[in-house]
Motif scaffolding. Structure first.
Motif, short mmCIF file in Angstrom:
data_model
loop_
_atom_site.label_atom_id
_atom_site.label_comp_id
_atom_site.label_asym_id
_atom_site.label_seq_id
_atom_site.Cartn_x
_atom_site.Cartn_y
_atom_site.Cartn_z
N PHE A 41 0.83 -1.20 0.00
CA PHE A 41 0.00 0.00 0.00
C PHE A 41 0.88 1.26 0.00
O PHE A 41 0.59 2.23 -0.69
N VAL A 42 1.97 1.22 0.76
CA VAL A 42 2.89 2.37 0.79
C VAL A 42 3.54 2.57 -0.58
O VAL A 42 3.73 3.70 -1.02
N TRP A 43 3.84 1.47 -1.24
CA TRP A 43 4.40 1.53 -2.60
C TRP A 43 3.44 2.30 -3.53
O TRP A 43 3.82 3.25 -4.21
N TRP A 44 2.18 1.89 -3.51
CA TRP A 44 1.16 2.51 -4.35
C TRP A 44 0.95 3.99 -3.98
O TRP A 44 0.91 4.87 -4.83
N LEU A 45 0.89 4.26 -2.67
CA LEU A 45 0.67 5.61 -2.18
C LEU A 45 1.84 6.52 -2.56
O LEU A 45 1.64 7.68 -2.97
N SER A 46 3.06 6.02 -2.45
CA SER A 46 4.24 6.80 -2.83
C SER A 46 4.18 7.13 -4.31
O SER A 46 4.53 8.24 -4.72
N GLY A 47 3.74 6.15 -5.11
CA GLY A 47 3.61 6.41 -6.53
C GLY A 47 2.61 7.53 -6.79
O GLY A 47 2.88 8.46 -7.56
N ALA A 48 1.46 7.47 -6.10
CA ALA A 48 0.45 8.51 -6.29
C ALA A 48 1.01 9.87 -5.91
O ALA A 48 0.70 10.89 -6.53
N CYS B 95 8.97 -0.36 10.82
CA CYS B 95 7.62 0.18 10.96
C CYS B 95 7.63 1.70 11.01
O CYS B 95 6.77 2.36 10.40
N TRP B 96 8.61 2.27 11.72
CA TRP B 96 8.72 3.73 11.75
C TRP B 96 8.97 4.28 10.36
O TRP B 96 8.33 5.25 9.93
N ALA B 97 9.92 3.67 9.63
CA ALA B 97 10.28 4.16 8.30
C ALA B 97 9.06 4.11 7.38
O ALA B 97 8.73 5.10 6.70
N LEU B 98 8.36 2.96 7.37
CA LEU B 98 7.20 2.83 6.48
C LEU B 98 6.12 3.85 6.85
O LEU B 98 5.50 4.46 5.98
N ALA B 99 5.90 4.03 8.15
CA ALA B 99 4.87 4.98 8.58
C ALA B 99 5.24 6.40 8.14
O ALA B 99 4.39 7.15 7.65
N ALA B 105 3.85 10.81 2.02
CA ALA B 105 3.10 10.69 0.77
C ALA B 105 1.71 11.31 0.92
O ALA B 105 1.25 12.06 0.05
N VAL B 106 1.04 11.01 2.04
CA VAL B 106 -0.30 11.57 2.25
C VAL B 106 -0.22 13.09 2.33
O VAL B 106 -1.04 13.81 1.75
#
Ligand code: HEM
Lengths: 131, 113
Positions: A41-48, B95-99, B105-106
């Protein structure tokens, strides 16, 4: 190695499977599967957010049969883990921990997560095919 | 884990679980509504304040819950103290890095950066 001083979790190789133990290990398995899903999901979100190429690669993956298989797995994992998680939370506040109720709610969780998966995934495939 | 840490861990796992019930259902509904969407449509969607706030909450709570959950799994299966310490540290860092990546990104999408 010194023996552990706290109770060990059951040795899965020599423990006879029962509904209760299977559902418990499935909670763990689906939780870990969702963790892998979260990375995708993070992969997809980063792409967006940042990259056309990355977003298109992620979208293409969801569209492939392997991607769809993963999505099916995550859909089921999410519904199962969510419903069984609610069952855990109810146990924690003291509801449903006797054996007959445990079996009844256990089968209910399995049946409802299968139904919700078919519903969401089937509906998704249908909507995807006819936008 | 000593007693106080264990209780805090237990409570955090459950509080995050309750929050995730709603956030996860919102995610399923949103992803179904955006099947086959192109990048511009996702940018428009997460450019709105409410979806952006919910997405930020979702990724933050989910990785928090995941870190707690994986910690318990590691404590159950890794019995060598040195290896356990290394695995727990790797879990926290990952987990910290991914978060943080997900939140960045958001934020990028939310503020149209
Ligand atoms: C959708 C709502 C969710 C609910 C209601 C929920 C509920 C729970 C509960 C109550 C536990 C503790 C179980 C125990 O005491 O043994 C747990 C564990 C766990 N959850 Fe969730 N969860 C949810 C979503 C997620 C998500 C999205 C992920 C992944 C990012 C996840 C990953 C895990 C993991 C890895 C564990 C540890 C499993 C274990 O110790 O065996 N959960 N969950």
């Amino acid at each position: 190695m010194t023996p552990a001083e706290r109770p060990l979790s059951p040795h899965l190789q020599i423990y006879k499977p029962q509904l209760t133990s299977v559902l418990s290990i499935a909670h763990r398995g689906t939780g870990l599967a969702l963790g892998v899903g979260a990375i995708f999901f993070v992969w997809w979100l980063s792409g967006a957010a940042w990259s056309d190429a990355c977003f298109r690669a992620a979208q293409a993956f969801w569209g492939s049969w392997l991607g769809k298989l993963f999505l099916l797995g995550w859909t089921f994992s999410l519904f199962y883990h969510l419903l069984n998680g609610v069952r855990h939370l109810l146990w924690d506040i003291g509801f449903g921990f006797d054996l007959p109720t445990t079996y009844r709610t256990g089968w209910t969780v399995v049946a409802v997560s299968v139904l919700l998966t078919l519903f969401a995934f089937g509906g998704g495939l249908y909507a995807w095919g006819s936008p | 884990m000593n007693g106080a840490t264990a209780i805090r861990h237990w409570r955090a796992q459950r509080v995050s679980a309750v929050a995730l019930i709603l956030l996860a259902l919102w995610l399923v509904e949103s992803l179904l509504a955006h099947l086959g969407a192109d990048r511009a449509q996702i940018q428009t969607w997460l450019g709105q304040p409410v979806p952006a706030a919910l997405a930020a909450a979702l990724v933050a709570v989910a990785f928090f819950h995941l870190a707690l959950g994986v910690r318990v799994v590691l404590e159950d299966y890794v019995h060598t103290p040195a290896r356990l310490a290394a695995a727990l540290a790797a879990n926290r860092v990952a987990c910290w890095a991914l978060a943080l990546i997900a939140l960045a990104a958001v934020a990028t999408l939310a503020f149209g950066l």
